[in-house]
Motif scaffolding. Structure first.
Motif, PDB file in Angstrom:
ATOM      1  N   LYS A  94       0.829  -1.201   0.000  1.00 51.09           N
ATOM      2  CA  LYS A  94       0.000   0.000   0.000  1.00 51.09           C
ATOM      3  C   LYS A  94       0.871   1.263   0.000  1.00 51.09           C
ATOM      4  O   LYS A  94       0.588   2.231  -0.706  1.00 51.09           O
ATOM      5  N   SER A  95       1.934   1.246   0.783  1.00 52.86           N
ATOM      6  CA  SER A  95       2.847   2.384   0.842  1.00 52.86           C
ATOM      7  C   SER A  95       3.534   2.575  -0.511  1.00 52.86           C
ATOM      8  O   SER A  95       3.635   3.701  -1.014  1.00 52.86           O
ATOM      9  N   LYS A  96       4.012   1.502  -1.114  1.00 49.41           N
ATOM     10  CA  LYS A  96       4.667   1.595  -2.424  1.00 49.41           C
ATOM     11  C   LYS A  96       3.730   2.186  -3.464  1.00 49.41           C
ATOM     12  O   LYS A  96       4.124   3.026  -4.270  1.00 49.41           O
ATOM     13  N   MET A  97       2.480   1.746  -3.449  1.00 46.92           N
ATOM     14  CA  MET A  97       1.510   2.238  -4.429  1.00 46.92           C
ATOM     15  C   MET A  97       1.209   3.720  -4.201  1.00 46.92           C
ATOM     16  O   MET A  97       1.145   4.500  -5.163  1.00 46.92           O
ATOM     17  N   LEU A  98       1.051   4.125  -2.954  1.00 47.27           N
ATOM     18  CA  LEU A  98       0.756   5.522  -2.655  1.00 47.27           C
ATOM     19  C   LEU A  98       1.930   6.420  -3.052  1.00 47.27           C
ATOM     20  O   LEU A  98       1.737   7.473  -3.666  1.00 47.27           O
ATOM     21  N   TYR A  99       3.136   6.007  -2.726  1.00 50.58           N
ATOM     22  CA  TYR A  99       4.309   6.804  -3.087  1.00 50.58           C
ATOM     23  C   TYR A  99       4.491   6.860  -4.602  1.00 50.58           C
ATOM     24  O   TYR A  99       4.816   7.917  -5.159  1.00 50.58           O
ATOM     25  N   ALA A 100       4.276   5.752  -5.283  1.00 48.40           N
ATOM     26  CA  ALA A 100       4.426   5.735  -6.744  1.00 48.40           C
ATOM     27  C   ALA A 100       3.428   6.677  -7.415  1.00 48.40           C
ATOM     28  O   ALA A 100       3.763   7.395  -8.358  1.00 48.40           O
ATOM     29  N   SER A 101       2.194   6.688  -6.916  1.00 45.14           N
ATOM     30  CA  SER A 101       1.159   7.509  -7.546  1.00 45.14           C
ATOM     31  C   SER A 101       1.215   8.971  -7.105  1.00 45.14           C
ATOM     32  O   SER A 101       0.565   9.825  -7.710  1.00 45.14           O
ATOM     33  N   SER A 102       2.006   9.286  -6.091  1.00 45.30           N
ATOM     34  CA  SER A 102       2.072  10.660  -5.573  1.00 45.30           C
ATOM     35  C   SER A 102       3.331  11.406  -5.997  1.00 45.30           C
ATOM     36  O   SER A 102       3.414  12.619  -5.829  1.00 45.30           O
ATOM     37  N   GLN A 103       4.308  10.713  -6.548  1.00 43.93           N
ATOM     38  CA  GLN A 103       5.596  11.358  -6.814  1.00 43.93           C
ATOM     39  C   GLN A 103       5.525  12.454  -7.868  1.00 43.93           C
ATOM     40  O   GLN A 103       6.282  13.413  -7.823  1.00 43.93           O
ATOM     41  N   ILE A 104       4.602  12.362  -8.813  1.00 45.87           N
ATOM     42  CA  ILE A 104       4.515  13.378  -9.867  1.00 45.87           C
ATOM     43  C   ILE A 104       4.219  14.752  -9.277  1.00 45.87           C
ATOM     44  O   ILE A 104       4.797  15.746  -9.706  1.00 45.87           O
ATOM     45  N   ALA A 105       3.342  14.817  -8.294  1.00 43.73           N
ATOM     46  CA  ALA A 105       3.008  16.102  -7.678  1.00 43.73           C
ATOM     47  C   ALA A 105       4.253  16.761  -7.088  1.00 43.73           C
ATOM     48  O   ALA A 105       4.461  17.970  -7.250  1.00 43.73           O
ATOM     49  N   LEU A 106       5.100  15.979  -6.437  1.00 43.43           N
ATOM     50  CA  LEU A 106       6.309  16.536  -5.839  1.00 43.43           C
ATOM     51  C   LEU A 106       7.327  16.890  -6.911  1.00 43.43           C
ATOM     52  O   LEU A 106       7.875  17.993  -6.921  1.00 43.43           O
TER      53      LEU A 106
END
Length: 139
Positions: A94-106
């Motif tokens: 779950k953490s890997k998926m959240l980080y993968a899908s959120s990195q573009i914003a950063l």
């Protein structure tokens, strides 16, 4: 795909200080406990590379920027800002998926990144491995 996770203003402010003033050597970012924004977890003004790597958690994901200083074959000093996506193999799915899908914003918010490094274990972010990527200018 975007997760809808926002970027806290402190993330941008510290990055600007790192990029323009070299006030920081590294900044480590994490997703807040309520999964709504990316926040600064810690930073350092003078840590060496080994200290930076040791600050990455062994079993959880993070983002980081590091002001990587190195010497060229000709003897010149260079700096490149590296963006790290840290997703160790033993992190929760779950953490890997959240980080993968959120990195573009950063990443979109941090203008001036020269090299991107993705790490799933410490061997992928060791000094020599990153030096190889930085000195060749590979993205």
């Amino acid at each position: 795909m975007s997760s809808g996770v926002g970027v806290n203003q402190e993330c941008l402010d510290l990055f600007q200080d790192l990029k323009l003033k070299h006030s920081y050597k590294y900044i480590i970012y994490k997703i807040s406990a309520d999964n709504t924004e990316i926040v600064v977890e810690n930073s350092s003004t003078d840590a060496d590379y080994e200290t930076f790597v040791s600050a990455l958690p062994e079993a959880d994901c993070r983002y980081a920027v590091y002001d990587f200083e190195y010497t060229t074959e000709e003897g010149g000093k260079r700096n490149k800002i590296c963006f790290f996506t840290w997703a160790p193999d033993n992190a929760k799915i779950k953490s890997k998926m959240l980080y993968a899908s959120s990195q573009i914003a950063l990443k979109k918010s941090l203008n001036g990144i020269a090299v991107e490094i993705q790490g799933t274990d410490f061997s992928e972010v060791d000094y020599e491995s990153v030096l190889s990527k930085v000195s060749r200018g590979k993205y």
